[in-house]
Write a protein that holds these residues in place. Sequence first.
Motif, PDB file in Angstrom:
ATOM      1  N   ILE A  26       0.785  -1.278   0.022  1.00  0.00           N
ATOM      2  CA  ILE A  26       0.069   0.019  -0.081  1.00  0.00           C
ATOM      3  C   ILE A  26       0.950   1.308   0.119  1.00  0.00           C
ATOM      4  N   GLU A  27       1.884   1.075   1.012  1.00  0.00           N
ATOM      5  CA  GLU A  27       2.578   2.264   0.729  1.00  0.00           C
ATOM      6  C   GLU A  27       3.708   2.595  -0.431  1.00  0.00           C
ATOM      7  N   LEU A  28       3.860   1.513  -1.045  1.00  0.00           N
ATOM      8  CA  LEU A  28       4.602   1.565  -2.418  1.00  0.00           C
ATOM      9  C   LEU A  28       3.727   2.168  -3.480  1.00  0.00           C
ATOM     10  N   ILE A  29       2.262   1.697  -3.625  1.00  0.00           N
ATOM     11  CA  ILE A  29       1.522   2.471  -4.452  1.00  0.00           C
ATOM     12  C   ILE A  29       1.141   3.874  -4.137  1.00  0.00           C
ATOM     13  N   GLN A  30       1.232   4.310  -2.696  1.00  0.00           N
ATOM     14  CA  GLN A  30       0.903   5.848  -2.529  1.00  0.00           C
ATOM     15  C   GLN A  30       2.074   6.612  -2.591  1.00  0.00           C
ATOM     16  N   HIS A  31       3.341   5.957  -2.228  1.00  0.00           N
ATOM     17  CA  HIS A  31       4.549   6.864  -2.072  1.00  0.00           C
ATOM     18  C   HIS A  31       5.759   6.307  -2.811  1.00  0.00           C
ATOM     19  N   GLY A  32       5.783   5.311  -3.344  1.00  0.00           N
ATOM     20  CA  GLY A  32       6.933   4.395  -3.590  1.00  0.00           C
ATOM     21  C   GLY A  32       7.413   5.026  -4.869  1.00  0.00           C
ATOM     22  N   GLU A  33       8.652   4.565  -5.537  1.00  0.00           N
ATOM     23  CA  GLU A  33       9.217   4.996  -6.801  1.00  0.00           C
ATOM     24  C   GLU A  33       8.929   4.162  -7.887  1.00  0.00           C
ATOM     25  N   PHE A  34       8.589   4.653  -9.074  1.00  0.00           N
ATOM     26  CA  PHE A  34       7.810   3.797  -9.885  1.00  0.00           C
ATOM     27  C   PHE A  34       8.818   4.332 -11.292  1.00  0.00           C
ATOM     28  N   GLU A  35       8.745   3.646 -12.360  1.00  0.00           N
ATOM     29  CA  GLU A  35       9.484   3.975 -13.663  1.00  0.00           C
ATOM     30  C   GLU A  35       8.591   3.115 -14.711  1.00  0.00           C
ATOM     31  N   SER A  36       8.959   3.735 -16.076  1.00  0.00           N
ATOM     32  CA  SER A  36       8.292   2.968 -16.883  1.00  0.00           C
ATOM     33  C   SER A  36       9.346   2.190 -17.663  1.00  0.00           C
ATOM     34  N   HIS A  37       9.122   0.965 -18.024  1.00  0.00           N
ATOM     35  CA  HIS A  37      10.019   0.154 -19.071  1.00  0.00           C
ATOM     36  C   HIS A  37       9.400   0.202 -20.457  1.00  0.00           C
ATOM     37  N   LEU A  38      10.284   0.510 -21.210  1.00  0.00           N
ATOM     38  CA  LEU A  38       9.764   0.654 -22.947  1.00  0.00           C
ATOM     39  C   LEU A  38       9.894  -0.782 -23.703  1.00  0.00           C
ATOM     40  N   GLN A  39       8.819  -0.966 -24.333  1.00  0.00           N
ATOM     41  CA  GLN A  39       8.976  -2.468 -25.104  1.00  0.00           C
ATOM     42  C   GLN A  39       8.872  -1.855 -26.552  1.00  0.00           C
ATOM     43  N   PRO A  40       9.750  -2.025 -27.411  1.00  0.00           N
ATOM     44  CA  PRO A  40       9.569  -1.588 -28.880  1.00  0.00           C
ATOM     45  C   PRO A  40       8.585  -2.036 -29.497  1.00  0.00           C
ATOM     46  N   ILE A  41       7.884  -1.264 -30.626  1.00  0.00           N
ATOM     47  CA  ILE A  41       7.052  -1.690 -31.709  1.00  0.00           C
ATOM     48  C   ILE A  41       7.521  -1.225 -32.730  1.00  0.00           C
ATOM     49  N   VAL A  42       7.380  -2.048 -33.838  1.00  0.00           N
ATOM     50  CA  VAL A  42       8.014  -1.857 -35.122  1.00  0.00           C
ATOM     51  C   VAL A  42       6.934  -1.931 -36.261  1.00  0.00           C
ATOM     52  N   HIS A  43       7.385  -1.180 -37.511  1.00  0.00           N
ATOM     53  CA  HIS A  43       6.613  -1.332 -38.689  1.00  0.00           C
ATOM     54  C   HIS A  43       6.913  -2.770 -39.382  1.00  0.00           C
ATOM     55  N   LEU A  44       5.976  -3.592 -39.428  1.00  0.00           N
ATOM     56  CA  LEU A  44       6.094  -4.875 -40.023  1.00  0.00           C
ATOM     57  C   LEU A  44       6.881  -4.674 -41.375  1.00  0.00           C
ATOM     58  N   ASP A  45       6.515  -3.973 -42.177  1.00  0.00           N
ATOM     59  CA  ASP A  45       6.829  -3.871 -43.639  1.00  0.00           C
ATOM     60  C   ASP A  45       8.530  -3.455 -43.733  1.00  0.00           C
ATOM     61  N   THR A  46       9.086  -2.611 -42.912  1.00  0.00           N
ATOM     62  CA  THR A  46      10.368  -2.073 -42.978  1.00  0.00           C
ATOM     63  C   THR A  46      11.243  -2.489 -41.715  1.00  0.00           C
TER      64      THR A  46
ATOM     65  N   ALA B 145       0.801   5.500 -13.000  1.00  0.00           N
ATOM     66  CA  ALA B 145       1.426   4.852 -14.523  1.00  0.00           C
ATOM     67  C   ALA B 145       1.431   5.685 -15.580  1.00  0.00           C
ATOM     68  N   ARG B 146       0.247   6.389 -15.881  1.00  0.00           N
ATOM     69  CA  ARG B 146       0.238   7.251 -17.010  1.00  0.00           C
ATOM     70  C   ARG B 146       1.397   8.664 -16.765  1.00  0.00           C
ATOM     71  N   ALA B 147       1.688   9.063 -15.645  1.00  0.00           N
ATOM     72  CA  ALA B 147       2.378  10.092 -15.333  1.00  0.00           C
ATOM     73  C   ALA B 147       3.766   9.443 -15.629  1.00  0.00           C
ATOM     74  N   GLU B 148       4.325   8.440 -15.403  1.00  0.00           N
ATOM     75  CA  GLU B 148       5.467   7.607 -15.673  1.00  0.00           C
ATOM     76  C   GLU B 148       5.869   7.630 -16.963  1.00  0.00           C
ATOM     77  N   ALA B 149       4.606   7.169 -17.626  1.00  0.00           N
ATOM     78  CA  ALA B 149       4.790   6.924 -19.031  1.00  0.00           C
ATOM     79  C   ALA B 149       5.108   8.028 -19.886  1.00  0.00           C
ATOM     80  N   ILE B 150       4.293   9.103 -19.392  1.00  0.00           N
ATOM     81  CA  ILE B 150       4.531  10.750 -20.325  1.00  0.00           C
ATOM     82  C   ILE B 150       6.182  11.057 -19.809  1.00  0.00           C
ATOM     83  N   LYS B 151       6.325  10.922 -18.804  1.00  0.00           N
ATOM     84  CA  LYS B 151       7.828  11.131 -18.323  1.00  0.00           C
ATOM     85  C   LYS B 151       8.897  10.395 -19.144  1.00  0.00           C
ATOM     86  N   ALA B 152       8.677   9.087 -19.151  1.00  0.00           N
ATOM     87  CA  ALA B 152       9.543   8.309 -20.211  1.00  0.00           C
ATOM     88  C   ALA B 152       9.695   8.533 -21.546  1.00  0.00           C
ATOM     89  N   THR B 153       8.392   9.126 -22.278  1.00  0.00           N
ATOM     90  CA  THR B 153       8.411   9.766 -23.443  1.00  0.00           C
ATOM     91  C   THR B 153       9.184  10.897 -23.665  1.00  0.00           C
TER      92      THR B 153
END
Length: 306
Positions: free
Chosen positions: A75-95, A133-141
């Motif tokens: 519970i404390e982790l969810i409220q106050h702990g440190e999170f980060e976003s891990h990024l998984q690549p997405i590719v164009h299949l044709d190129t 989660a949304r905030a960390e994803a924007i930060k990672a972007t």
Amino acid sequence: MWSPCTACSTNIPFFERGLVVVNDTFHPYESLDELSAHLSTVEEDVYCVDQVTKRQTAIISASNLLEQIANRDTIELIQHGEFESHLQPIVHLDTGERFGYEALLRSRNNVSPGELFRAANRFGLHSKLDQRARAEAIKATYHAVAPHEKTFINFLPSTIYNPDYCLQHTFEIIDQYGLSPDRFIFEVVETEKVQDVAHLQHVFSTYKKRGMKVALDDVGAGFSTLDMLKRLEPDYVKIDRSYISFCDQDAEKRTFLKNVRQLTKSMDITILAEGIERAEEVDVCRELGFDLAQGYYFGKPSPYSL
């Protein structure tokens, strides 16, 4: 200016010492272990008071408070702990060129995402965790995704009670980082069981009005009908990985993939194959005209460097 709603601002405090109130009677305790021992003999509703700050916890059953105490680290982790976003690549299949990434929430102390979201849902913290989660994803972007690339960000419709209000926090973070809204694709995650389609339509509409794109995950399982696609009008769909795995060896899977590719093409929807782990699966999806692909074959989710 955005201000948090009740769901987003839910806070579960833990007072290491204080008073527990049962039937208007005050019982002092000097540790959470002592409090737990006392609660184990109580059946009524209770609340705790910090004698120094005079703060109080919510009134809940003794059994629920015991459960919160037992899970206080998560519970404390969810409220106050440190999170980060891990990024998984997405590719164009044709190129084979990179299209962008999916941002996936991870805790710094390696608590699994499944455990985090189960606990968040159990203790009424799912809106707060989804927002973080949304905030960390924007930060990672901002820090790690090239301006011409896109970021898929997961969200749970059930955590967004009023899209016009609840999503303002997300939009303000995007503005604070000076990012263009069209760099983001907001995706309904596969674990969500959507019951209220009209509500999801409202959420999608709110994102689109701000210049963002939207995606449906789990197509082939949770979102398999033509009616659902017509009602929600997603910009992207992700095909459930169960239809991708070993599709080169399964004629029924290939027939399904061919049909859904024809359907999405007729509706001008970009289609993404997720969970690809083998070159043979790449070949099938490329031959069928899929647009994008994601999976361990192209790269695992990984932390980014500042």
